[in-house]
Motif scaffolding. Structure first.
Motif, mmCIF file in Angstrom:
data_model
loop_
_atom_site.group_PDB
_atom_site.id
_atom_site.type_symbol
_atom_site.label_atom_id
_atom_site.label_comp_id
_atom_site.label_asym_id
_atom_site.label_seq_id
_atom_site.Cartn_x
_atom_site.Cartn_y
_atom_site.Cartn_z
ATOM 1 N N LEU A 255 0.819 -1.218 0.000
ATOM 2 C CA LEU A 255 0.000 0.000 0.000
ATOM 3 C C LEU A 255 0.851 1.266 0.000
ATOM 4 C CD1 LEU A 255 -2.827 -1.051 2.510
ATOM 5 C CD2 LEU A 255 -2.788 -1.243 0.008
ATOM 6 N N ASN A 256 2.153 1.114 -0.271
ATOM 7 C CA ASN A 256 3.068 2.255 -0.434
ATOM 8 C C ASN A 256 3.193 3.126 0.808
ATOM 9 O OD1 ASN A 256 2.131 2.812 -3.924
ATOM 10 N ND2 ASN A 256 3.448 1.298 -2.986
ATOM 11 N N LYS A 257 3.301 2.479 1.962
ATOM 12 C CA LYS A 257 3.579 3.222 3.185
ATOM 13 C C LYS A 257 5.084 3.267 3.425
ATOM 14 C CE LYS A 257 -0.765 1.696 5.322
ATOM 15 N NZ LYS A 257 -1.380 0.958 6.457
ATOM 16 N N HIS A 258 5.518 4.220 4.246
ATOM 17 C CA HIS A 258 6.923 4.239 4.623
ATOM 18 C C HIS A 258 7.235 2.962 5.407
ATOM 19 C CE1 HIS A 258 6.546 8.396 3.467
ATOM 20 N NE2 HIS A 258 7.819 8.633 3.724
ATOM 21 N N ALA A 259 8.297 2.270 5.019
ATOM 22 C CA ALA A 259 8.634 0.997 5.663
ATOM 23 C C ALA A 259 10.145 0.931 5.885
ATOM 24 C CB ALA A 259 8.181 -0.177 4.789
ATOM 25 N N PHE A 260 10.526 0.677 7.148
ATOM 26 C CA PHE A 260 11.937 0.581 7.523
ATOM 27 C C PHE A 260 12.216 -0.797 8.086
ATOM 28 C CE2 PHE A 260 11.386 5.288 8.842
ATOM 29 C CZ PHE A 260 11.340 5.677 7.506
ATOM 30 N N LEU A 261 13.397 -1.322 7.765
ATOM 31 C CA LEU A 261 13.837 -2.622 8.262
ATOM 32 C C LEU A 261 15.129 -2.413 9.047
ATOM 33 C CD1 LEU A 261 12.447 -5.372 7.689
ATOM 34 C CD2 LEU A 261 14.233 -5.813 6.022
ATOM 35 N N LEU A 262 15.225 -2.997 10.232
ATOM 36 C CA LEU A 262 16.397 -2.820 11.083
ATOM 37 C C LEU A 262 17.122 -4.139 11.315
ATOM 38 C CD1 LEU A 262 14.722 -0.155 11.902
ATOM 39 C CD2 LEU A 262 15.984 -0.293 14.043
ATOM 40 N N GLY A 296 24.990 7.996 9.279
ATOM 41 C CA GLY A 296 24.718 9.425 9.322
ATOM 42 C C GLY A 296 23.585 9.866 8.416
ATOM 43 N N GLY A 297 22.801 8.920 7.869
ATOM 44 C CA GLY A 297 21.726 9.270 6.939
ATOM 45 C C GLY A 297 20.355 9.319 7.576
ATOM 46 N N ILE A 303 11.777 11.816 4.642
ATOM 47 C CA ILE A 303 11.311 12.315 3.345
ATOM 48 C C ILE A 303 9.828 12.010 3.161
ATOM 49 C CG2 ILE A 303 13.595 12.107 2.304
ATOM 50 C CD1 ILE A 303 12.682 9.569 0.922
ATOM 51 N N PRO A 304 9.099 12.887 2.451
ATOM 52 C CA PRO A 304 7.634 12.734 2.366
ATOM 53 C C PRO A 304 7.162 11.609 1.448
ATOM 54 C CG PRO A 304 8.357 14.639 1.100
ATOM 55 C CD PRO A 304 9.573 14.132 1.809
ATOM 56 N N THR A 305 7.949 11.236 0.439
ATOM 57 C CA THR A 305 7.503 10.214 -0.508
ATOM 58 C C THR A 305 7.680 8.818 0.075
ATOM 59 O OG1 THR A 305 9.692 10.198 -1.520
ATOM 60 C CG2 THR A 305 8.038 11.647 -2.500
ATOM 61 N N PRO A 306 6.865 7.851 -0.372
ATOM 62 C CA PRO A 306 7.011 6.474 0.127
ATOM 63 C C PRO A 306 8.415 5.946 -0.128
ATOM 64 C CG PRO A 306 4.972 6.718 -1.106
ATOM 65 C CD PRO A 306 5.732 7.979 -1.309
ATOM 66 N N VAL A 307 8.970 5.278 0.843
ATOM 67 C CA VAL A 307 10.346 4.803 0.722
ATOM 68 C C VAL A 307 10.501 3.494 1.473
ATOM 69 C CG1 VAL A 307 11.133 6.113 2.730
ATOM 70 C CG2 VAL A 307 12.783 5.488 0.953
ATOM 71 N N LEU A 308 11.365 2.641 0.946
ATOM 72 C CA LEU A 308 11.682 1.351 1.553
ATOM 73 C C LEU A 308 13.159 1.383 1.914
ATOM 74 C CD1 LEU A 308 10.501 -1.468 2.182
ATOM 75 C CD2 LEU A 308 11.132 -2.165 -0.127
ATOM 76 N N SER A 327 4.973 7.616 11.465
ATOM 77 C CA SER A 327 3.928 6.944 10.676
ATOM 78 C C SER A 327 4.456 5.712 9.940
ATOM 79 C CB SER A 327 3.336 7.926 9.659
ATOM 80 O OG SER A 327 4.310 8.306 8.705
ATOM 81 N N ALA A 328 5.750 5.488 10.006
ATOM 82 C CA ALA A 328 6.349 4.381 9.256
ATOM 83 C C ALA A 328 6.112 3.047 9.946
ATOM 84 C CB ALA A 328 7.851 4.613 9.094
ATOM 85 N N THR A 329 6.085 1.989 9.140
ATOM 86 C CA THR A 329 6.061 0.630 9.661
ATOM 87 C C THR A 329 7.504 0.160 9.774
ATOM 88 O OG1 THR A 329 3.944 0.182 8.578
ATOM 89 C CG2 THR A 329 5.241 -1.720 9.274
ATOM 90 N N ILE A 330 7.911 -0.240 10.984
ATOM 91 C CA ILE A 330 9.309 -0.577 11.251
ATOM 92 C C ILE A 330 9.388 -2.014 11.754
ATOM 93 C CG2 ILE A 330 11.381 0.020 12.553
ATOM 94 C CD1 ILE A 330 10.260 2.864 12.793
#
Length: 800
Positions: A255-262, A296-297, A303-308, A327-330
């Motif tokens: 669904l194009n949400k912000h998604a981060f993987l750690l 350091g990033g 950023i406002p656009t959807p990103v993986l 709001s991101a899914t982590i």
């Protein structure tokens, strides 16, 4: 042509675009030892083919995420690293690296110089370092062997990296130390030339095997009416992460949400993210994608656009990621914890269905059939309505081959997610319409949602599919509708057709046309090729003249060494000590048991770096390298033999691709046109459509009558020709491509005109003759096709 294709350019042909060695250059290491520094900045040491378009600093920082390389007192274990970089046009470039630790000291650096000289002439110059060399303290530095490609075969490129490195080490461990280092570097360069110049991405339903040293590596087969090729990273994902977390994270990126993987393991981040992208099939993630965020990033996370994004948890914690974007899914891989502030809209019935399928696949894959009771098997199977899934899962209990079991398991996991697309959007074309304002296909959202089947009154699937239809992912998927691209949408429609015909299989061991490729060049032929290039190299300044003399000096020294070893110089055979390799799906595991004493592959006298910098880099341009040390004549002979003794379409397509690999501008478009007609007659669906359209454009630009034989054919070729002609006629005059006269002025070689003063009568005569030639080719092939139908015993198809 925008009307015909969604993509601007044809799909790539070469399997690997470039091979680079990244790390600390000799100059950086020399300065570090002189100045007493313990770290330096990573750079491109050498790159093949030699080109000015080297890997950028930003791309290197994506690989060495700490942006520095330090001298280590102990040798680290080899490890893999991969990342993906997206340009402004949305084109992905994949970097697959094998990072090993190389022994280094001032003496090794001095012996690695790519400028050779006669020492007796420089005896008056004091040495920078004292001797003997054993007075120096040894250090170890990481160095990356990197494959750059636009095709993302993860397991394949990992196997190529491992085989290439271990094959080099195998020769280096030869008992004859006088020749082993020279042979090792020679074999490395020959294999790199083979991988860059002789290998292609196979068309669907064609198996290509690569031979590197003692290993045979199969390029994965793409079957167009099945799911795309499998990758073991899907199994890694299912092994490491809870099923419910996998499903919810999959929903977020769909669904194009912000998604981060750690994770603290950077290669594991890449594998898991790629696994999630694979589970999106038939959709494709085309938005911002950063597999491993550089140190350091943290600002990028907001950023406002959807990103993986993949995040090294040693640099950025989960709390910091949440603070950057709440709001991101982590998903934290190491702790198996999912952080999300938004409620899932995927119905529990769908989650349960996917979960039960994965549980069944894992039970049959991991549990011994003797320990799995009949009652337990029955209860797991009865919970599923997908009988094809159950039937395929039972093969895990019947198959003993480990490789086949791995393939079946990954296929089952992928089908568990893919089946939801079959259920949900298999009839999307019933609701599509062409928007005449922007000439794009769109979907009647409200009509589509009215047909969504809900399990209960509280089912949320209508909301889910509504959000999905609004997503960038789906709209980019729909952009390929009614286009000729060989796209995922086209593959999805082929799968739906095979399901309708009850011919779809989750996993199959389909036998297909096979082509074996290996480097056929001997060391003697390799160095004779360099001598030939050197003789035609005309230095323009003193630096190039010195480089030419250095190359000549090294070639003479190599000849003196090989004078005593004719077998190694003139044959392909090498005697070496085989290594004991240990392979694992787990990221970060050692690739082999390598003793520290053999950690000197790249630097040193006759090391890979010195050889490439002295023999190849100064005297060859990219175009020269593409025609250097190639076995293509032998490959083409094998292909032509297969064409003559069979009526298969596969070798004809392979021949077509090999010709295009050397002819990017479609200069010999008449021969390519004849091959297009041959493919179209044998199996029209296998016609490389994008390339065929480029050839049609060349023919039409010379004379529209050239397309008459195409229009009189059938299938995809006829559709392409007719639609191309309609689109050209509907163009405004000023928007049309240039005429033949203008084309000749800009690129006379394309049409092979000797002069622009040719009369229109001569041009018409040439185009008429070409039309007759193409027409006679069609007639000849059609007659042979009819002859085959009437006489089944005749299997041969002459070379037109």
């Amino acid at each position: 042509m925008e009307e015909l294709f969604r993509e601007d350019s044809p799909p790539g042909i070469r399997l690997i675009d470039s091979i680079a060695i990244l790390g600390l250059t000799l100059k950086s290491l020399r300065n570090m030892f002189l100045e007493g520094k313990q770290s330096g900045t990573p750079e491109v040491i050498v790159q093949l083919p030699p080109t000015s378009n080297t890997v950028t600093t930003g791309q290197i920082n994506m690989i060495f995420t700490s942006q520095t390389i330090s001298l280590e007192k102990t040798q680290g274990m080899p490890k893999y690293f991969s990342t993906t970089i997206t340009n402004e046009k949305g084109i992905f470039t994949h970097f697959h690296c094998l990072i090993t630790y190389e022994k280094i000291n001032p003496h090794i650096i001095e012996m690695s110089k790519n400028r050779l000289y006669k020492p007796k002439f420089f005896d008056f110059i004091p040495r920078e370092y004292p001797s003997p060399p054993n007075n120096f303290e040894d250090y170890y530095v990481p160095i990356a062997l990197c494959l750059m490609t636009h095709s993302n075969y993860i397991d394949l490129f990992r196997n190529i990296l491992e085989s290439l490195y271990l094959h080099t080490l195998d020769i280096l461990q030869n008992e004859n130390k006088e020749i082993s280092r020279l042979l090792s570097s020679t074999e490395f360069m020959k294999t790199c030339c083979f991988l860059l110049n002789d290998t292609i991405i196979p068309p669907p339903d064609v198996q290509i095997n690569l031979h590197i040293g003692k290993d045979q590596i199969a390029i994965p087969i793409e079957i167009y009416s099945r799911l795309s090729h499998n990758e073991s990273c899907v199994a890694v994902l299912i092994d490491l992460i809870d099923i419910r977390n996998v499903i919810e994270f999959w929903e977020s990126i769909l669904l194009n949400k912000h998604a981060f993987l750690l994770s603290c393991n950077e290669y594991l981040l890449y594998l898991v993210l790629e696994a999630f992208k694979i589970l999106l099939f038939p959709m494709k993630w085309t938005l911002s994608y950063i597999p491993v965020l550089a140190e350091g990033g943290v600002d990028v996370l907001g950023i406002p656009t959807p990103v993986l994004i993949g995040i090294n948890s040693d640099h950025i914690s989960a709390e910091e990621a949440i603070e950057a974007d709440d709001s991101a899914t982590i998903l934290d891989i190491d702790s198996n914890i999912l952080y999300t502030s938004e409620k899932s809209v995927l119905c529990d019935c769908v989650k349960a269905n996917i979960s039960r399928k994965i549980q069944l696949a894992k039970a049959y894959y991991y549990v011994n059939s003797d320990r799995l009771s009949t009652f337990r098997m029955t209860s797991l199977e009865e919970n599923l309505e997908d009988k094809l899934f159950v039937k395929t899962a039972r093969k895990l209990l019947e198959t003993w081959d480990d490789t086949e079991r791995d393939q079946i398991f990954v296929s089952l996991i992928r089908h568990a997610f893919f089946n939801e697309f079959i259920v949900g959007i298999s009839k999307f074309s019933d609701f599509t319409y062409l928007d005449t304002q922007d000439n794009n296909w769109k979907i009647h959202k409200q009509l589509f949602l009215e047909k969504v089947k809900n399990c209960t009154s509280k089912c949320t699937m209508t909301n889910f599919w509504g959000l999905f239809l609004d997503s960038v992912t789906f709209n980019q998927f729909l952009d390929y509708y009614e286009k000729f691209d060989e796209s995922l949408l086209d593959q999805f429609l082929n799968i739906l057709e095979s399901i309708r015909k009850e011919d779809y299989k989750i996993f199959t061991n389909k036998k297909c046309y096979t082509l074996d490729l290996q480097c056929e060049i001997t060391s003697k032929q390799f160095y004779e090729g360099i001598e030939k290039k050197l003789s035609s190299f005309d230095p323009s300044d003193s630096a190039q003249k010195f480089a030419k003399n250095s190359c000549l000096e090294m070639l003479n020294e190599i000849k003196e060494i090989f004078a005593y070893y004719h077998m190694h110089y003139e044959n392909q055979y090498f005697s070496g000590i085989p290594l004991k390799k240990t392979r694992s799906l787990l990221a970060g595991s050692p690739i082999s048991t390598i003793e520290a004493s053999f950690a000197d592959v790249y630097y040193g006298e006759f090391g890979i770096i010195q050889m490439i910098q002295t023999l190849i880099q100064p005297i060859m341009k990219k175009k020269d390298f593409r025609n250097f040390c190639t076995s293509e004549e032998i490959i083409m002979d094998n292909i032509m033999y297969d064409i003559k003794v069979s009526s298969q379409w596969e070798p004809v397509v392979v021949k077509f691709l090999y010709l295009l690999k050397k002819d990017k501008k479609y200069t010999n478009f008449q021969q390519l046109a004849e091959l297009c007609m041959h493919i179209n007659l044998l199996e029209t669906e296998r016609l490389p459509r994008h390339h065929a359209c480029k050839i049609i454009e060349k023919l039409y630009t010379e004379d529209p009558n050239n397309l008459i034989p195409f229009s009189e054919s059938h299938g995809k070729l006829k559709q392409l020709a007719e639609k191309y002609k309609r689109s050209r006629r509907s163009m405004p005059f000023e928007a049309r491509p240039s005429t033949v006269e203008n084309s000749v002025q800009t690129n006379p070689s394309i049409y092979n005109h000797r002069s622009t003063e040719s009369s229109s009568k001569n041009r018409k005569s040439r185009s008429t003759e070409r039309s007759k030639t193409l027409g006679s080719t069609i007639s000849l092939i059609e007659r042979k096709g009819k002859r085959k139908k009437t006489d089944q015993s005749s299997k041969k198809l002459n070379n037109y």
